[in-house]
Design a protein around this motif. Structure first.
Motif, mmCIF file in Angstrom:
data_model
loop_
_atom_site.group_PDB
_atom_site.id
_atom_site.type_symbol
_atom_site.label_atom_id
_atom_site.label_comp_id
_atom_site.label_asym_id
_atom_site.label_seq_id
_atom_site.Cartn_x
_atom_site.Cartn_y
_atom_site.Cartn_z
ATOM 1 N N MET A 1 13.989 33.372 105.383
ATOM 2 C CA MET A 1 15.071 34.191 104.840
ATOM 3 C C MET A 1 14.762 34.606 103.412
ATOM 4 N N ASP A 2 15.459 35.616 102.967
ATOM 5 C CA ASP A 2 15.355 36.123 101.613
ATOM 6 C C ASP A 2 15.668 34.998 100.616
ATOM 7 N N GLY A 3 14.969 34.973 99.490
ATOM 8 C CA GLY A 3 15.155 33.926 98.491
ATOM 9 C C GLY A 3 16.573 33.843 97.962
ATOM 10 N N ASP A 4 17.183 34.964 97.632
ATOM 11 C CA ASP A 4 18.556 34.959 97.129
ATOM 12 C C ASP A 4 19.527 34.402 98.163
ATOM 13 N N GLU A 5 19.323 34.788 99.400
ATOM 14 C CA GLU A 5 20.165 34.285 100.497
ATOM 15 C C GLU A 5 20.004 32.778 100.633
ATOM 16 N N PHE A 6 18.758 32.302 100.537
ATOM 17 C CA PHE A 6 18.482 30.878 100.652
ATOM 18 C C PHE A 6 19.196 30.085 99.557
ATOM 19 N N PHE A 7 19.070 30.530 98.303
ATOM 20 C CA PHE A 7 19.675 29.780 97.207
ATOM 21 C C PHE A 7 21.195 29.828 97.249
ATOM 22 N N LYS A 8 21.756 30.903 97.750
ATOM 23 C CA LYS A 8 23.211 30.970 97.926
ATOM 24 C C LYS A 8 23.648 29.924 98.960
ATOM 25 N N LEU A 9 22.923 29.837 100.059
ATOM 26 C CA LEU A 9 23.216 28.849 101.098
ATOM 27 C C LEU A 9 23.016 27.431 100.575
ATOM 28 N N LEU A 10 21.944 27.206 99.827
ATOM 29 C CA LEU A 10 21.652 25.882 99.275
ATOM 30 C C LEU A 10 22.748 25.437 98.318
ATOM 31 N N ARG A 11 23.175 26.324 97.420
ATOM 32 C CA ARG A 11 24.234 25.976 96.473
ATOM 33 C C ARG A 11 25.527 25.625 97.215
ATOM 34 N N LYS A 12 25.850 26.362 98.274
ATOM 35 C CA LYS A 12 27.052 26.076 99.073
ATOM 36 C C LYS A 12 26.956 24.698 99.708
ATOM 37 N N ARG A 13 25.783 24.368 100.277
ATOM 38 C CA ARG A 13 25.605 23.049 100.898
ATOM 39 C C ARG A 13 25.750 21.930 99.868
ATOM 40 N N ILE A 14 25.182 22.128 98.692
ATOM 41 C CA ILE A 14 25.288 21.115 97.638
ATOM 42 C C ILE A 14 26.747 20.928 97.233
ATOM 43 N N GLU A 15 27.454 22.019 97.027
ATOM 44 C CA GLU A 15 28.861 21.947 96.658
ATOM 45 C C GLU A 15 29.677 21.238 97.731
ATOM 46 N N ASP A 16 29.396 21.528 98.999
ATOM 47 C CA ASP A 16 30.104 20.878 100.101
ATOM 48 C C ASP A 16 29.843 19.372 100.106
ATOM 49 N N ARG A 17 28.584 18.974 99.929
ATOM 50 C CA ARG A 17 28.253 17.547 99.919
ATOM 51 C C ARG A 17 28.896 16.836 98.745
ATOM 52 N N LEU A 18 28.860 17.455 97.575
ATOM 53 C CA LEU A 18 29.445 16.828 96.393
ATOM 54 C C LEU A 18 30.936 16.659 96.539
ATOM 55 N N SER A 19 31.597 17.616 97.141
ATOM 56 C CA SER A 19 33.039 17.516 97.315
ATOM 57 C C SER A 19 33.402 16.394 98.284
#
Length: 94
Positions: free
Chosen positions: A72-90
């Motif tokens: 996948m596109d790099g920007d798309e990947f980092f957007k998905l990664l940040r969302k996953r991190i935020e979900d785990r932290l919450s």
């Protein structure tokens, strides 16, 4: 992945300040993430051959996926990664 557990750790003031500064700078979302990352790095240092083997496996898998066009596109990947991190932290830090 096994279920996470909560532990209590006494942190000297200078490390506490360091942890808080990393979060304040936006490098991490929460203090628990800093501690978890530090322990992961220590774990890798204690088992360098295992870490190298796993890295080689991940790189090989990435090469194979790229050759198939499965990436996948790099920007798309980092957007998905940040969302996953935020979900785990919450779910796990508080």
């Amino acid at each position: 992945m096994s279920q996470a557990r909560t532990i209590c750790v006494l942190i000297p003031p200078e490390l506490d300040d360091f942890i808080k500064s990393l979060v304040a700078e936006g490098k991490y979302f929460a203090e628990c993430e800093v501690v978890r990352e530090a322990l992961y790095v220590l774990h890798q240092l204690e088992r360098p051959e295992e870490a190298k083997r796993r890295l080689r496996e991940k790189l090989q898998r990435g090469v194979e996926e790229a050759e198939r066009g499965d990436f996948m596109d790099g920007d798309e990947f980092f957007k998905l990664l940040r969302k996953r991190i935020e979900d785990r932290l919450s779910q796990s830090c508080f």
